[in-house]
Structures are given as C-alpha cells and as structure tokens.
Enzyme design. Sequence first.
Site, PDB file in Angstrom:
ATOM      1  N   ALA A  78       8.103  -3.368  -2.201  1.00 33.02           N
ATOM      2  CA  ALA A  78       8.966  -2.696  -3.166  1.00 33.02           C
ATOM      3  C   ALA A  78       8.997  -3.450  -4.485  1.00 33.02           C
ATOM      4  CB  ALA A  78      10.381  -2.563  -2.601  1.00 33.02           C
ATOM      5  N   GLU A  85      -2.058  -2.263   6.148  1.00 27.10           N
ATOM      6  CA  GLU A  85      -0.716  -2.106   5.614  1.00 27.10           C
ATOM      7  C   GLU A  85       0.198  -1.259   6.498  1.00 27.10           C
ATOM      8  OE1 GLU A  85       0.812  -3.428   3.180  1.00 27.10           O
ATOM      9  OE2 GLU A  85      -0.673  -4.197   1.767  1.00 27.10           O
TER      10      GLU A  85
END
Length: 557
Positions: A245, A370
């Site tokens: 993020a 990921e």
Amino acid sequence: MLSPQEDATHSGSTPSSPSVKLDRATVLGVTDPTTNTSQYLGIPFAQPPVGKLRFQLPQPIPPYASTLDATKHGKQPVQANLAAPAIPPGVVLPHEIGEFLRGLAQDVPQAPQSEDCLTDDGPGGGIRTGLNLNVVVPAGTKPDANLPVAVWIYGGAFQGGSNAAYTAGGAAIVKRSVELGQPLIFVSMNYRLGVFGFLGGKQVQDAGVGNLGLQDQREALRWIQRYISAFGGDPGKVTIWGESAGAQSVAYHMVANGGDTEGLFRAAWMQSGAVQPVGELTKLQATFDLIAREVGCASAPDVLARLREVPAEELRAAADKTMSPVFIYQGVGTLGPHADGRFLIEDPMQLVLKGQVADVPFVIGDCEDEGTLLALTRLDVTTDQQFAEYVKSAYLPTAPDEAIEVLMHHYPADPAAGSPYGTGDAYAFTPQYKRVAAFMGDWNFEAARRFFLKHLSGKQKAWSFVSKRSKVKGLGAVHSTDLQNVFGGGDMADFLIRFVNTLDPNGGPEIEWPTYDPEAPQLLAFVDGPKSLEIISDTFRKEAMEYLAFLGLVYPV
C-alpha cells in the site's frame, strides 16, 4: 519483515544526546550506537485529527515552541482488526507457511494505538499525535550537510501499519549509506488508516475529505520541506519510497495534482504496488451507509458530522464488520484510495493514460509470487464456478460474464500454470488455489506495474525488478519478502541508496541495471544462487496482464 526497535534503545535522553532546533523548540533525540545514527522519533507533523478535525484534511502543526522529547516512538494510528484466514477442514499447509504468518504477526508494532494520541509525556508537555514521523540521520550530521532524503511509506492494505516497525531497518540503511560514501537521511511517517483515513461515499466526496490517509502523507512531505534542513537534509533531494500500500501511495502521489510534485519529491521507488483501477469515491456508499447504521447515526441530518462524535473504538468496530480477509487488498467495498475529484481527480489509470504524472525517475518492482499470501484467504474457492463468482464479486462486478470467461482462459485451473510459479503441480492446496494466487498477484501487482511502465518509461527514466529470493515453501517468493533484502542489508539497499543520491541505481560493482524499454522490456532479477543478480525479459504472461489492464480501465472497482 522486521520487528520494531526495542523501546529500551530509546529510554530517554542523556547529556550527549543529539538535538535540533525547530522554530523556538529544542527537539531531543537519541543515538543508536549499533548503527551510529541519531534518531528523532514521534515528531508530530500535523494536528491530532480528533473531534471536529476527524474526517477533515490534515491541519499543519503550529510552530514548535517547547522542548520536545523525541527519544521514543509516538503512538500509532488505529488499526483495523482483520481476522486471520480460516483454513478449511482437510487442507494441510506446510509448517513453513505457519511460521511465516506468525512472523508477520510478530511484526505488529508494540507502540500503543490511539486516534487522538494526546499525551503529556515529554519535557514541557509536548503533544504526541498519531500523525507523527521519525527522522534517522548519520550521527554528527550538521544542519548544512544537505543530505538526500529517503521517505518511507509503509504498507498494510491501507488498514494497518506503523512507522515504528521500520526504524531499525531505516537505521541500517543509513549506516550502509555512510559505508558506501553516499550518506542519506531516512524519514518514515504515519497516516490515517481504514475508516479514519479512507472513508468513502457521496457525503465524503461532497465535503472534499476523501483519501485522508494520502493527504496525511502529503502533509508530511510538506513538513519535510519546512524542517528537514534542520536535521541536515536537502529538501530538494527527496525520494518517496514505499512497499505494498505504501508503493501504491507513492504512485498516487505521482498522479496527484496533475502530476505537479509541488517540489515535494524528485524521485520515486515502489516495491509491490502501482496505480490501481479504482473508481469514484461514491462506489463506497454502501460501506459508508453500513458503518453509519452500525453506530446509530444513519438518520442524522448530517451523518458525517455525527460520525465525528462517535467514539473511535465504536467506529473501528463498525468498519471491521465491512471488512473480511476476502478484501484485504483492493476490491469491492474496500476502504482504500478512490477517485475523489480533489486528490485523485479521476481513476488513476486514466490519469496515467493522459500523462498527468510527475516527470521524475522511478524504480518499480514486485516479488515473483505476489498473490500466494492473499490467496490463502480464498481457500474456500474450489471450483471453476466459484472462481468466476469470486472474481466478479470482488473485482469486476460490472463486467459481463463473457469478460470473466476470457479472464479464466488466461488464468486456467492447471496448477502448473499457477503461483508459486515453477513448482508444477505442487502446493495445489485446493483445486483453485494456485489459479487464485496467479490472478490476485497479477491483478493487484504485476499488471499494475507493467501498465505503469508501459505508459511512462518511454517518457522518463525508469527501472524495474523482480525479487525471486527468500522463498517460503508453498508460497514461493511471496509478497513482502523483498523487505528482507532492502532493510536487512542486502544488495537492494545499495541500489536504493545510489538511486536516492544520484537518481540512478547503478554505479556499484553489481551487474548493470538497464533502464526499462517498453519495446524490449527487461528486469533486474534478484535470485538465489551464485549469480544472485540476472537481467531477464519482462514478457511473461504478456497477453494475460494486458487483458487485466484492459478490464481495469473499462470496469474500475
């Protein structure tokens, strides 16, 4: 991942402790002898966002006027309480996965959480607020040193995270920068999270108070412009840097304000994150309404004003009910960044297409696998139909069924095609696990990275990488494992240090890292084995990721 620095290291100031002057105040820091750094911790950069300032743009801190004890971390922003993913009966995971997840849990910062974070624990009664930052400099740095500045923005799905967790790693990078003869300053800020930082809905958009977490970050960058020279930093040499993020945040700062940096930064480094296909803030209306109902103010004449009066814990508890492990990353209803008409004028992907992006050199990269960590939240998906329903409900609710069918073609159920990559049929914990992992990894990270590079690398200098190290059995080179390299004294730190200093990651004894060419794209691969570094082609899953980018543009979340 790194554990927070021991509080004992910052037990208080001594006569030889470092200090700086900010306005009319003396800021007392602490020296870490293991890294030979001076550390100033928990410095407030904005007023506490409480009372009438909750759900408002960050307000600058008044001039510092009294002694400020910056020898220990400030309190941390309120975090969302997300339940751990449930493991269905009959699913057996390698014990290494459990150890990895426990390690992540241990990284939660020990500094207490509070929305207001008002204490009176410093000499002269200094204010401590959740909107605080840490500054780490080489010991003995003078105000006229003009060192470049690496500004760290932590990840945590915009729901959790803490600057306290990265002070030790930041100090290690500062130490290494001195050893390389290219010293730098490390800064890490907190920002509002979850419902406090990313509430959405029409009321929020109309009030112009969307994306407050990103606005907090921007205010911290303004603080750096005003004050970093007192610590020996050069406000004209700031690199913004983040992971997950935090990396998305960096990308959003690049597309904010029409691409005008306002002189706040000159370069960017992104690990596992880029712009996402997010629609307007009003797409979060259902989430806003649910939270308002939960706290009993849905019928108030001014719901947003009433929400400012609700106790913080009640508001967090209400927001927690809107979340689930299914949506720990960007998806339908997620309390994360959206186009608000002010900070993000429109869908960030559209801003990239229009060229409204900061013209600065940047580095961007991902871990090879990921999606494997995120896919543990969807072990309940075991059939083709369930996979289609999951993709549509969580990511593409407005896309037609035909579009989902094409996506399923690009991401087949064949375990050998899934993630962790290169493991054949192994680690297929459920019939759809590796398929979900491949899709989630590409949607949230790889396709976003490649889209960013495709449209920008021909106009400005860019470098890209993939991390294939620190693999976890069953998860591969999973999300966040590259942090062990950059904060743990690995070669990625050296590339970063050179980039912050010279705007080019090259210049050391390692392999030459080529700039990204969209016509012949190449990546620097961090690999295990004697070579450790390789240059590889960035063409894997080309058609699949191009299709994901197309879907994101046409059907933003």
